[in-house]
Write a protein that holds these residues in place. Structure first.
Motif, PDB file in Angstrom:
ATOM      1  N   MET A 259       0.838  -1.198   0.000  1.00 30.60           N
ATOM      2  CA  MET A 259       0.000   0.000   0.000  1.00 30.60           C
ATOM      3  C   MET A 259       0.876   1.252   0.000  1.00 30.60           C
ATOM      4  O   MET A 259       0.656   2.184  -0.779  1.00 30.60           O
ATOM      5  N   CYS A 260       1.872   1.275   0.858  1.00 33.94           N
ATOM      6  CA  CYS A 260       2.753   2.450   0.943  1.00 33.94           C
ATOM      7  C   CYS A 260       3.625   2.591  -0.301  1.00 33.94           C
ATOM      8  O   CYS A 260       3.855   3.709  -0.779  1.00 33.94           O
ATOM      9  N   GLN A 261       4.096   1.480  -0.841  1.00 29.90           N
ATOM     10  CA  GLN A 261       4.884   1.553  -2.074  1.00 29.90           C
ATOM     11  C   GLN A 261       4.044   2.152  -3.194  1.00 29.90           C
ATOM     12  O   GLN A 261       4.527   2.990  -3.956  1.00 29.90           O
ATOM     13  N   GLU A 262       2.811   1.727  -3.292  1.00 32.23           N
ATOM     14  CA  GLU A 262       1.948   2.245  -4.361  1.00 32.23           C
ATOM     15  C   GLU A 262       1.672   3.728  -4.170  1.00 32.23           C
ATOM     16  O   GLU A 262       1.681   4.492  -5.134  1.00 32.23           O
ATOM     17  N   MET A 263       1.463   4.158  -2.925  1.00 31.54           N
ATOM     18  CA  MET A 263       1.256   5.587  -2.675  1.00 31.54           C
ATOM     19  C   MET A 263       2.473   6.384  -3.133  1.00 31.54           C
ATOM     20  O   MET A 263       2.340   7.394  -3.840  1.00 31.54           O
ATOM     21  N   VAL A 264       3.655   5.947  -2.754  1.00 23.71           N
ATOM     22  CA  VAL A 264       4.883   6.658  -3.100  1.00 23.71           C
ATOM     23  C   VAL A 264       5.138   6.582  -4.605  1.00 23.71           C
ATOM     24  O   VAL A 264       5.505   7.583  -5.235  1.00 23.71           O
ATOM     25  N   ARG A 265       4.924   5.430  -5.196  1.00 20.42           N
ATOM     26  CA  ARG A 265       5.205   5.252  -6.625  1.00 20.42           C
ATOM     27  C   ARG A 265       4.317   6.111  -7.520  1.00 20.42           C
ATOM     28  O   ARG A 265       4.700   6.401  -8.655  1.00 20.42           O
ATOM     29  N   THR A 266       3.143   6.495  -7.050  1.00 20.91           N
ATOM     30  CA  THR A 266       2.290   7.361  -7.877  1.00 20.91           C
ATOM     31  C   THR A 266       2.921   8.732  -8.073  1.00 20.91           C
ATOM     32  O   THR A 266       2.555   9.447  -9.003  1.00 20.91           O
ATOM     33  N   GLY A 267       3.848   9.102  -7.177  1.00 24.70           N
ATOM     34  CA  GLY A 267       4.446  10.423  -7.242  1.00 24.70           C
ATOM     35  C   GLY A 267       3.493  11.509  -6.765  1.00 24.70           C
ATOM     36  O   GLY A 267       3.742  12.698  -6.975  1.00 24.70           O
ATOM     37  N   GLN A 268       2.410  11.102  -6.134  1.00 26.46           N
ATOM     38  CA  GLN A 268       1.392  12.048  -5.678  1.00 26.46           C
ATOM     39  C   GLN A 268       1.035  11.794  -4.213  1.00 26.46           C
ATOM     40  O   GLN A 268      -0.128  11.804  -3.837  1.00 26.46           O
ATOM     41  N   LEU A 269       2.044  11.596  -3.398  1.00 25.91           N
ATOM     42  CA  LEU A 269       1.838  11.264  -1.996  1.00 25.91           C
ATOM     43  C   LEU A 269       0.952  12.286  -1.282  1.00 25.91           C
ATOM     44  O   LEU A 269       0.186  11.936  -0.385  1.00 25.91           O
ATOM     45  N   GLU A 270       1.035  13.540  -1.706  1.00 24.20           N
ATOM     46  CA  GLU A 270       0.240  14.598  -1.076  1.00 24.20           C
ATOM     47  C   GLU A 270      -1.261  14.421  -1.281  1.00 24.20           C
ATOM     48  O   GLU A 270      -2.062  15.053  -0.594  1.00 24.20           O
ATOM     49  N   LYS A 271      -1.672  13.571  -2.200  1.00 27.97           N
ATOM     50  CA  LYS A 271      -3.097  13.350  -2.467  1.00 27.97           C
ATOM     51  C   LYS A 271      -3.707  12.258  -1.585  1.00 27.97           C
ATOM     52  O   LYS A 271      -4.885  11.962  -1.703  1.00 27.97           O
TER      53      LYS A 271
END
Length: 174
Positions: free
Chosen positions: A63-75
């Motif tokens: 879950m965290c890898q996918e959040m970071v990999r989107t490049g849009q962690l602020e969303k």
């Protein structure tokens, strides 16, 4: 989901309300194409119940890898769950919050730029090899240093503090 897309509002994704074998992380990059932000309820689903203390496990790391990999962690807006009737709330909060932070740290330490370059170059062996190396990188050393810099107890010290709290405070409530 349809309401969130139509009204361009936060979509809530609750990890505890998906099938136990389903990878909730797979949904993140696709839903970000249609909604402005995502509210995540991070929890550990158990087959008969949905909301338990988060652990540093594959589901949380993915879950965290996918959040970071989107490049849009602020969303992403993160809420966690600390329910577990078999342990005290202080211990649940300590383990759950630290597990969530470790999962995020693991994702943030991943060499994204190099992995992406290997992918774009079609060098799938190098991408696979580096992905395997990441799994054994010294996360614990970075975590311990992070705890020192934040002036918070290490994992071993936190365990001792919670055990002491159980002995000196919670035991008197019984």
């Amino acid at each position: 989901m349809g309401y969130a897309v139509k009204n361009q509002t936060l979509l809530t994704i609750d990890m505890g309300h998906f099938h136990p074998t389903e990878n909730v992380a797979d949904k993140l990059s696709s839903v970000l194409m249609f909604v402005p932000e995502v509210l995540l309820h991070l929890s550990r689903g158990v087959r008969w119940d949905s909301d338990h203390v988060t652990l540093y496990n594959d589901d949380m790391r993915l879950m965290c890898q996918e959040m970071v990999r989107t490049g849009q962690l602020e969303k992403f807006h993160i809420g966690t769950d600390y329910f577990d009737g078999s342990i005290n709330r202080i211990g649940a909060w300590t383990v759950g919050s630290r597990s969530t932070q470790k999962s995020l740290l693991f994702a943030l330490l991943e060499p994204h730029a190099q992995l992406k370059k290997y992918e774009e170059d079609g060098n799938y062996f190098a991408r696979m090899s580096l992905s395997e190396q990441v799994k054994t990188m010294p996360l614990s050393i970075v975590w311990e240093e992070y705890c020192k810099e934040c002036n918070v107890p290490s994992d071993a010290q936190a365990l001792e503090a919670v055990l002491d709290y159980e002995k000196t405070v919670l035991a008197k409530r019984s």
